[in-house]
Design a protein around this motif. Structure first.
Motif, mmCIF file in Angstrom:
data_model
loop_
_atom_site.group_PDB
_atom_site.id
_atom_site.type_symbol
_atom_site.label_atom_id
_atom_site.label_comp_id
_atom_site.label_asym_id
_atom_site.label_seq_id
_atom_site.Cartn_x
_atom_site.Cartn_y
_atom_site.Cartn_z
ATOM 1 N N ILE A 1 0.857 -1.187 0.000
ATOM 2 C CA ILE A 1 0.000 0.000 0.000
ATOM 3 C C ILE A 1 0.895 1.240 0.000
ATOM 4 C CG2 ILE A 1 -1.724 1.295 1.310
ATOM 5 C CD1 ILE A 1 -2.744 -1.383 2.393
ATOM 6 N N SER A 2 0.796 2.045 -1.041
ATOM 7 C CA SER A 2 1.721 3.163 -1.204
ATOM 8 C C SER A 2 1.184 4.501 -0.704
ATOM 9 C CB SER A 2 2.115 3.304 -2.679
ATOM 10 O OG SER A 2 0.975 3.593 -3.481
ATOM 11 N N ASP A 3 -0.109 4.608 -0.451
ATOM 12 C CA ASP A 3 -0.717 5.867 -0.050
ATOM 13 C C ASP A 3 -0.228 6.266 1.344
ATOM 14 O OD1 ASP A 3 -2.402 7.981 0.676
ATOM 15 O OD2 ASP A 3 -4.129 7.115 -0.359
ATOM 16 N N PRO A 4 0.442 7.410 1.504
ATOM 17 C CA PRO A 4 0.943 7.810 2.822
ATOM 18 C C PRO A 4 -0.167 8.115 3.824
ATOM 19 C CG PRO A 4 1.230 9.595 1.237
ATOM 20 C CD PRO A 4 0.802 8.390 0.453
ATOM 21 N N PHE B 1 -3.283 -11.247 3.453
ATOM 22 C CA PHE B 1 -2.998 -10.883 4.833
ATOM 23 C C PHE B 1 -2.367 -9.497 4.887
ATOM 24 C CE2 PHE B 1 -3.156 -15.489 4.971
ATOM 25 C CZ PHE B 1 -3.824 -15.750 6.157
ATOM 26 N N GLY B 2 -2.942 -8.592 5.691
ATOM 27 C CA GLY B 2 -2.432 -7.235 5.786
ATOM 28 C C GLY B 2 -2.011 -6.881 7.197
ATOM 29 N N SER B 3 -1.338 -5.732 7.307
ATOM 30 C CA SER B 3 -0.873 -5.268 8.611
ATOM 31 C C SER B 3 -0.899 -3.752 8.644
ATOM 32 C CB SER B 3 0.545 -5.770 8.888
ATOM 33 O OG SER B 3 1.457 -5.201 7.972
ATOM 34 N N GLU B 4 -0.731 -3.207 9.847
ATOM 35 C CA GLU B 4 -0.663 -1.771 10.003
ATOM 36 C C GLU B 4 0.743 -1.275 9.665
ATOM 37 O OE1 GLU B 4 -1.955 -0.224 13.690
ATOM 38 O OE2 GLU B 4 -4.002 -0.982 13.507
ATOM 39 N N GLY B 5 0.875 0.054 9.572
ATOM 40 C CA GLY B 5 2.166 0.669 9.322
ATOM 41 C C GLY B 5 2.216 1.367 7.980
ATOM 42 N N ALA B 6 3.098 2.354 7.869
ATOM 43 C CA ALA B 6 3.278 3.044 6.597
ATOM 44 C C ALA B 6 3.841 2.085 5.560
ATOM 45 C CB ALA B 6 4.219 4.227 6.783
ATOM 46 N N SER B 7 3.354 2.191 4.320
ATOM 47 C CA SER B 7 3.784 1.309 3.219
ATOM 48 C C SER B 7 3.686 -0.152 3.625
ATOM 49 C CB SER B 7 5.218 1.654 2.805
ATOM 50 O OG SER B 7 5.328 2.990 2.369
ATOM 51 N N SER B 8 2.570 -0.515 4.212
ATOM 52 C CA SER B 8 2.395 -1.883 4.698
ATOM 53 C C SER B 8 2.215 -2.859 3.543
ATOM 54 C CB SER B 8 1.203 -1.967 5.647
ATOM 55 O OG SER B 8 0.009 -1.590 4.987
ATOM 56 N N ARG B 9 2.652 -4.076 3.760
ATOM 57 C CA ARG B 9 2.621 -5.134 2.758
ATOM 58 C C ARG B 9 1.382 -5.997 2.932
ATOM 59 N NH1 ARG B 9 4.687 -6.109 -2.205
ATOM 60 N NH2 ARG B 9 5.402 -8.229 -2.550
ATOM 61 N N VAL B 10 0.690 -6.277 1.845
ATOM 62 C CA VAL B 10 -0.412 -7.239 1.828
ATOM 63 C C VAL B 10 0.115 -8.495 1.149
ATOM 64 C CG1 VAL B 10 -2.748 -7.740 1.025
ATOM 65 C CG2 VAL B 10 -2.143 -5.416 1.764
ATOM 66 N N VAL B 11 0.129 -9.601 1.884
ATOM 67 C CA VAL B 11 0.783 -10.825 1.429
ATOM 68 C C VAL B 11 -0.251 -11.850 0.965
ATOM 69 C CG1 VAL B 11 2.335 -12.706 2.075
ATOM 70 C CG2 VAL B 11 2.706 -10.417 3.003
ATOM 71 N N ALA B 12 -0.065 -12.373 -0.240
ATOM 72 C CA ALA B 12 -0.962 -13.369 -0.820
ATOM 73 C C ALA B 12 -0.502 -14.773 -0.448
ATOM 74 C CB ALA B 12 -0.997 -13.214 -2.338
ATOM 75 N N VAL B 13 -1.426 -15.577 0.077
ATOM 76 C CA VAL B 13 -1.151 -16.959 0.457
ATOM 77 C C VAL B 13 -2.249 -17.830 -0.150
ATOM 78 C CG1 VAL B 13 -0.999 -18.589 2.376
ATOM 79 C CG2 VAL B 13 -0.013 -16.304 2.617
ATOM 80 N N PRO B 14 -1.895 -18.920 -0.840
ATOM 81 C CA PRO B 14 -2.932 -19.770 -1.438
ATOM 82 C C PRO B 14 -3.926 -20.271 -0.403
ATOM 83 C CG PRO B 14 -0.759 -20.385 -2.251
ATOM 84 C CD PRO B 14 -0.536 -19.414 -1.127
ATOM 85 N N ALA B 15 -5.202 -20.194 -0.734
ATOM 86 C CA ALA B 15 -6.238 -20.709 0.149
ATOM 87 C C ALA B 15 -6.269 -22.222 0.059
ATOM 88 C CB ALA B 15 -7.595 -20.113 -0.225
ATOM 89 N N ALA B 16 -6.782 -22.847 1.117
ATOM 90 C CA ALA B 16 -6.785 -24.306 1.177
ATOM 91 C C ALA B 16 -7.797 -24.923 0.234
ATOM 92 C CB ALA B 16 -7.077 -24.761 2.605
ATOM 93 N N VAL B 17 -8.815 -24.157 -0.136
ATOM 94 C CA VAL B 17 -9.906 -24.696 -0.948
ATOM 95 C C VAL B 17 -9.793 -24.186 -2.373
ATOM 96 C CG1 VAL B 17 -12.408 -24.869 -1.202
ATOM 97 C CG2 VAL B 17 -11.380 -24.807 1.068
ATOM 98 N N THR B 18 -9.957 -25.087 -3.344
ATOM 99 C CA THR B 18 -9.943 -24.694 -4.748
ATOM 100 C C THR B 18 -11.131 -23.802 -5.043
ATOM 101 O OG1 THR B 18 -8.926 -26.796 -5.331
ATOM 102 C CG2 THR B 18 -9.943 -25.537 -7.113
#
Length: 340
Positions: free
Chosen positions: A45-48, A269-286
């Motif tokens: 997320i790049s928006d300050p 999966f996301g987190s707080e903080g400036a320029s925070s990273r949203v991480v993609a993880v495969p879901a267990a279900v197709t």
């Protein structure tokens, strides 16, 4: 000689050291790694203006776009972020509501409306009511002001601190998970929320320490995340079933949010903080047939990126906990100094 560091800086340094140790321990041999999902990609997320992203919801109208909001001290704003670039493509200003107090979660209902949970309680569960705001997801992306509906929420067994709000994608029923170290609960709202009246949520299941949750797009599974773990539960007869299965959620400094991608193939999966990273993880279900596997705009230009490391929740849990305590301590100290 350099003068001694002030106490706030010393705390931040200690926190950084603890986090480095935690990260090193989490990446020991045997740690699980999540492969990048083909359905969605990690992004930053790049928006300050978005410094405390505390909730995520995947748009159904705008593929590849995710709705988020700040935790507190921001205002009645919801942001749309394009996962292809990490840039904000819309800011929605809500009217018709009071001053937001502690916004913690966002979810999209089957009616195409976004539900924003002003459900946090920084006083440890003493506010006798909290609020949910609802508004139609905009068809066009851009800065806009909309009138939202405000709902008052009370719990049948008294005030609760909560950070997780989930709307079931089939029934439209709203659920809130309270945040408690030992006795977290999943609370079910009435079949229809009513404006101008109290909406009493009743406890229907026990849950662990939860900072956010999300239903799969078909409504068959519920994923709940905390600071160190995440689990996915089968959803049956309006309840989570069994002990669930562990999800290899990423290690994040302040793990605050989770949602499914629109096609259900990926957990974000996301987190707080400036320029925070949203991480993609495969879901267990197709994902169900007919799901969108290559959204536009919003699908990344290159999904063949390196895997993101995920945390090992057996080894190093104590070290991670210690690092987290130091981080939260530093964050609160800086906040207090900024407000003084």
């Amino acid at each position: 000689m350099r003068p001694p560091l002030p106490s706030a800086a010393a705390t931040a340094t200690a926190a950084a050291t603890a986090l480095a140790a935690a990260t090193a321990l989490a990446l020991l041999p045997g740690t699980a790694y999540a492969a990048q999902s083909p359905g969605a990609s990690s992004f930053t997320i790049s928006d300050p203006r978005i410094k405390e992203s505390s909730g995520l919801a995947a748009s159904r109208v705008h593929p590849g776009v995710y709705w988020t909001h700040n935790d507190s001290d921001d205002g009645p704003y919801v942001y749309a972020v394009d996962s292809a670039t990490g840039s904000t493509v819309a800011r929605v200003t809500l009217t018709g509501i009071g001053r937001p107090r502690d916004v913690e979660a966002i979810s999209l209902g089957p009616d195409g409306q976004l539900y924003v949970g002003d459900i946090g309680d920084n006083r440890g569960g003493t506010w006798d009511h909290v609020w949910i705001y609802r508004f139609q997801e905009p068809r066009q992306l851009g800065d806009v002001t909309v009138k939202a509906t405000q709902f008052t929420v009370r719990y049948e067994d008294g005030p609760r601190n909560a950070e997780s709000l989930m709307v079931h994608p089939v029934t439209g029923r709203v659920y809130i998970a309270s945040k408690d170290e030992s006795k977290g609960g999943l609370y079910e709202g009435p079949a229809q929320l009513a404006a101008g009246a109290d909406n009493v949520f009743r406890r229907v299941a026990d849950v662990p320490w939860v900072t956010d949750g999300a239903f799969s797009p078909d409504g068959s599974r519920l994923t709940l995340r905390g600071y160190f773990t995440a689990r996915t539960y089968p959803w049956k007869d309006g309840r989570p079933e069994g002990e669930g299965e562990r999800v290899d959620a990423p290690w994040q400094g302040q793990a605050e949010s989770v949602t499914y991608s629109a096609d259900g193939s990926t957990l974000m999966f996301g987190s707080e903080g400036a320029s925070s990273r949203v991480v993609a993880v495969p879901a267990a279900v197709t994902p169900s047939p007919g799901g969108s596997a290559s959204p536009q705009p919003g699908s990344p230009p290159d999904t063949a990126t390196s895997p993101e490391p995920t945390g090992s929740f057996g080894k190093g849990a104590l070290v991670l906990a210690g690092g987290l305590v130091l981080v939260f301590g530093a964050k609160r100290l800086f906040r207090r100094r900024a407000r003084d």
